[in-house]
Design a protein around this motif. Structure first.
Motif, mmCIF file in Angstrom:
data_model
loop_
_atom_site.group_PDB
_atom_site.id
_atom_site.type_symbol
_atom_site.label_atom_id
_atom_site.label_comp_id
_atom_site.label_asym_id
_atom_site.label_seq_id
_atom_site.Cartn_x
_atom_site.Cartn_y
_atom_site.Cartn_z
ATOM 1 N N PRO B 221 0.768 -1.260 -0.061
ATOM 2 C CA PRO B 221 0.009 -0.010 -0.057
ATOM 3 C C PRO B 221 0.874 1.287 -0.024
ATOM 4 O O PRO B 221 1.957 1.284 0.920
ATOM 5 N N ARG B 222 0.497 2.257 -0.956
ATOM 6 C CA ARG B 222 1.153 3.379 -0.911
ATOM 7 C C ARG B 222 0.563 4.652 -0.731
ATOM 8 O O ARG B 222 -0.072 5.159 -1.619
ATOM 9 N N PRO B 223 0.056 4.876 0.486
ATOM 10 C CA PRO B 223 -1.046 6.077 0.714
ATOM 11 C C PRO B 223 -0.512 7.270 0.052
ATOM 12 O O PRO B 223 0.774 7.409 -0.023
ATOM 13 N N SER B 227 -2.954 11.966 2.401
ATOM 14 C CA SER B 227 -4.262 11.396 2.590
ATOM 15 C C SER B 227 -4.223 10.363 3.929
ATOM 16 O O SER B 227 -3.119 10.062 4.292
ATOM 17 N N PRO B 229 -4.524 6.787 5.923
ATOM 18 C CA PRO B 229 -4.235 5.416 5.692
ATOM 19 C C PRO B 229 -5.448 4.886 5.072
ATOM 20 O O PRO B 229 -6.842 5.260 5.411
ATOM 21 N N ALA B 230 -5.291 3.981 4.127
ATOM 22 C CA ALA B 230 -6.596 3.137 3.307
ATOM 23 C C ALA B 230 -7.243 2.388 4.483
ATOM 24 O O ALA B 230 -6.741 1.878 5.382
ATOM 25 N N ARG B 245 -13.417 12.995 2.579
ATOM 26 C CA ARG B 245 -12.307 13.336 2.534
ATOM 27 C C ARG B 245 -12.279 14.651 1.786
ATOM 28 O O ARG B 245 -13.077 14.839 0.650
ATOM 29 N N PRO B 365 -7.014 6.747 -1.451
ATOM 30 C CA PRO B 365 -6.141 5.487 -1.121
ATOM 31 C C PRO B 365 -5.993 4.637 -2.244
ATOM 32 O O PRO B 365 -6.998 4.437 -2.687
ATOM 33 N N GLU B 366 -4.947 3.690 -2.119
ATOM 34 C CA GLU B 366 -4.843 2.825 -3.186
ATOM 35 C C GLU B 366 -5.764 1.840 -3.246
ATOM 36 O O GLU B 366 -6.320 1.463 -4.129
ATOM 37 N N ARG B 369 -8.495 3.121 -5.063
ATOM 38 C CA ARG B 369 -8.532 3.981 -6.131
ATOM 39 C C ARG B 369 -9.500 3.714 -7.358
ATOM 40 O O ARG B 369 -10.047 4.838 -7.768
#
Lengths: 341, 430
Positions: B221-223, B227, B229-230, B245, B365-366, B369
């Motif tokens: 995961p790459r926030p 943003s 965290p997912a 958001r 978030p990923e 997405r």
């Protein structure tokens, strides 16, 4: 994906070869049709080249659809023997109409990347007098009984996939002066007694009266169609009646034959032929039980001629204009009939 | 609606380029996934635009139908397609990234529709096949854009989307050319056009299956910067919660407002023709002008968006649209006017279409997405649809000039709001 790059490339190459083969086969198959189409089919009408003129009384002129070297050419037959041998002119048209020695021929011009379309005004000997660009696929063509005016309709569209947002463009030309009205949308519309403006207005299927002033056409807006009467002098269109498409004025100017969308019929074949008496505004259904998607032609005061789908594309039929009788096939492999008077 | 309909909702791919081990190369090379997805879109657009180009001719000249009835169904398809896009976005996110397979399903459905066109010969079934084709398009759009976004680094996303949109548009321009070459070589070769279109579509699906990596749970995961965290599981509720958001909500609201003032392409062409007397025979070429400008500018403007700020370029794109309206309102009748209008119109698409997806990616978030991008796209698409209806009504009541004046005022107003909401002060990562 666990396959190696090598095997993936191999799979793609194999698939590419197979797909290319299928695609090529489809193209070759479709292009081979040309040969078959250029050969005369046995049992079809006999067609020989010869002179075709637009001022011979008792003739019927139409676009010949029979396979062979003269496919799509304007051909003539005696109106008394319409199913007999045809004389082909060498002039190809998609749609055609003629009256009083003037013809209008809507043609495709094959370009290197796409087709374009044009309207030719023809003289009695089918020589070109004028030509105009047509902005889309031609659908209807008419010449006024005097031969002084011509009109045509094209479908414009095709820039939105699956959207299929078609519109029609109807043009009018004064044959004598060459003055063109590229779109009937330039005319003022009076609907139910009031000036009417809408972005979704479409016109098609002009038919002229013999006074060189009055014409009739279809107006579509908000999902409904209307019969409009046009005035060439005041450049006005007035709605007369609802649910009318492709009107065709009788030679005496008293009645309009048209296709009407009849509720309850299948969506893809919704039309029946009707005749509207312009004095009493009474509608008479004609004896043709099939859906007709054509602008009918008056052969005389009593008889209407129109095209229905047939083996070669279309056949011509006739039916009495008073609702009696039964439809009768006039000839096969023909479309866009005109009785030059 | 040439450009808007065919490209408004095209999402692309995900890429493993995001893996930390390749971080050092990211600045120079575009992720292979982006190129693969671009190729898929190019090939697929060749296929679909082939059919688009010959469909009217086929209906009128081939089948002898009057195609006017289709216009009525068009609105229904549009709304439906927007909803399908949300479904596609959500499905792709569930289970930790099924983007590739949902996109593949969408491409597959559209491919299967091509041979069906050979079998149907009346208006109603043809309408159904085209609706199915649109469903496929709706399904694949959000997962594909999510794949593009996930496979590029935040710094190169504008370029990635720009590359994809340029390839996509190239396909759209090549398709009609291919179709007419086939028609030229054959006699009534509509069956050949549909068959070739099918083969090309299958090729697109194959390239997707073989060369586009699936985003799996193995992707770390790459926030996005700034943003939260997912959430753990991409549920429907989590997808809707995205709108809480602030960044994404602002962007969506702006896209929606600007969409409400974006007059549909067909109206732009119609106005251009009426105001400037563009000859009828050029009318069909007007969308090509927009597409050509879009093709040429998508990548440069995508790069610019990476450097200068996506939201800024997005807003600048709407300034180009404002200029289009302005030019259409002036009484200048110069010969250069159609070129200027179409160039600006293409600039508008190049500066907004992929750029908006790149901008939205910053705020989603990923794990969500695909849903997030679908949300923005659907909002924008529905807003544009509403604008079409309103513009048509305004044209009916007050005439085209007043309708355009109103749209210009609305666009200026919405752009001013967007400028304050998305303006330089809030520019993330710039």
């Amino acid at each position: 994906m666990t396959l190696t790059l090598r095997s993936r490339v191999l799979i793609l190459t194999a698939a590419l070869a197979a797909l290319t083969a299928i695609a090529l086969a489809a193209v070759v198959h479709a292009s081979a049709r040309a040969e078959r189409r250029d050969r005369v089919q046995s049992g079809g009408p006999q067609v020989t080249p010869g002179p075709v003129t637009l001022d011979s009384p008792g003739a019927l002129v139409f676009r010949n659809l029979a396979w062979g070297p003269h496919r799509d050419e304007l051909t003539t037959v005696p109106a008394a023997a319409p199913a007999g041998p045809r004389t082909a002119s060498g002039v190809k048209c998609l749609r055609f109409h003629a009256a009083a020695g003037t013809g209008v021929c809507l043609q495709a011009v094959h370009g290197p990347v796409s087709d374009s379309y044009r309207a030719l005004i023809l003289d009695t000997r089918l020589k070109e007098r004028a030509r105009y660009d047509v902005p889309g696929i031609p659908s209807r063509a008419r010449v006024s009984p005097t031969g002084h005016y011509a009109a045509w309709t094209a479908f414009v569209g095709g820039d939105s996939y699956a959207g299929a947002n078609f519109s029609t463009r109807t043009a009018l030309v004064d044959v004598r002066s060459g003055r063109l009205t590229p779109s009937l949308e330039a005319f003022r519309v009076v609907k139910d007694g009031r000036a009417y403006h809408a972005a979704d207005v479409n016109f098609w299927g002009v038919t002229f009266a013999s006074d060189d002033r009055t014409f009739y056409a279809t107006l579509a807006t908000k999902g409904r169609t209307h019969l409009v009467r046009g005035d060439l002098r005041t450049r006005t269109l007035t709605t007369l009646h609802a649910n009318v498409e492709c009107p065709s004025l009788s030679p005496d100017g008293s009645r309009v034959a048209y296709k009407k969308r009849v509720p309850g019929l299948p969506e893809d074949a919704p039309w029946r032929l009707y005749v509207l008496d312009l004095t009493t505004m009474r509608e008479t259904p004609l004896a043709e039980p099939r859906s007709v998607d054509d602008q009918a032609t008056w052969k005389d005061e009593r008889t209407l001629v129109y095209a229905l789908p047939g083996d070669y594309g279309a056949d011509l039929y006739e039916v009495p204009a008073d609702g009696t009788g039964t439809p009768r096939r006039v000839t096969t492999a023909a479309v866009s009939p005109a009785y030059p008077r | 609606m040439y450009v808007a309909d065919s490209r408004a909702g095209t999402p692309a791919s995900a890429e493993h380029a995001a893996r930390p081990t390749r971080a050092g190369r990211r600045r120079t090379a575009l992720a292979p996934t982006v190129l693969a997805l671009g190729t898929v879109s190019l090939v697929t657009d060749v296929s679909s635009e082939m059919v688009t180009a010959v469909l009217p001719l086929y209906l009128v000249a081939g089948l002898g139908l009057s195609p006017l009835g289709f216009g009525l169904l068009d609105g229904v398809y549009n709304g439906f397609s927007a909803l399908v896009r949300l479904v596609g976005g959500h499905l792709a996110d569930r289970g930790g990234g099924r983007h590739k397979w949902v996109a593949g399903l969408g491409y597959g459905i559209s491919a299967a529709c091509k041979p069906l066109l050979l079998l149907v010969h009346t208006l109603t079934p043809i309408g159904l096949v085209l609706a199915a084709d649109r469903t496929g398009k709706g399904l694949r759009t959000a997962p594909r854009d999510a794949l593009i976004s996930l496979s590029s680094t935040p710094e190169t996303r504008g370029r990635a989307f720009g590359t994809h949109r340029a390839m996509d548009t190239a396909g759209a321009l090549l398709g009609p050319l291919a179709a007419f070459l086939i028609l030229r070589a054959t006699v009534d070769g509509y069956d050949a056009v549909f068959t070739v279109s099918f083969c090309v579509a299958v090729l697109g699906v194959l390239i997707l299956v073989l060369f586009v990596p699936a985003t799996g749970p193995e992707a770390p995961p790459r926030p996005a910067p700034g943003s939260a965290p997912a959430p753990d599981r991409p549920t429907l509720r989590a997808a809707l919660a995205l709108l809480r958001r602030r960044d994404l909500r602002r962007l969506t609201v702006c896209a929606l407002l600007l969409g409400l003032a974006t007059v549909s392409d067909s109206f732009v062409y119609l106005l251009l023709q009426r105001r400037l007397g563009v000859p009828d025979r050029w009318f069909a070429l007007l969308p090509l002008g927009t597409a050509a400008a879009f093709l040429l500018l998508a990548l440069p403007l995508g790069r610019l968006a990476d450097r200068w700020g996506r939201r800024r370029v997005f807003l600048a794109g709407h300034a180009a649209l404002l200029l289009v309206y302005g030019l259409l309102l002036t009484s200048w009748h110069g010969a250069a006017l159609p070129y200027a209008v179409l160039a600006l119109h293409g600039t508008f698409y190049a500066a907004t279409d992929g750029v908006l997806m790149a901008a939205a990616s910053d705020s989603v978030p990923e794990a969500l997405r695909s849903s997030g991008l679908a949300l923005v796209q659907t909002g924008q698409a529905l807003a544009r649809f509403a604008c079409s209806l309103a513009f048509g009504a305004a044209w009916t009541w007050w005439g085209d000039r007043t309708a355009l004046t109103l749209s210009t005022a609305a666009l200026a107003l919405c752009a001013t709001y967007a400028l304050t909401a998305l303006g330089p002060a809030r520019q993330p990562g710039s």
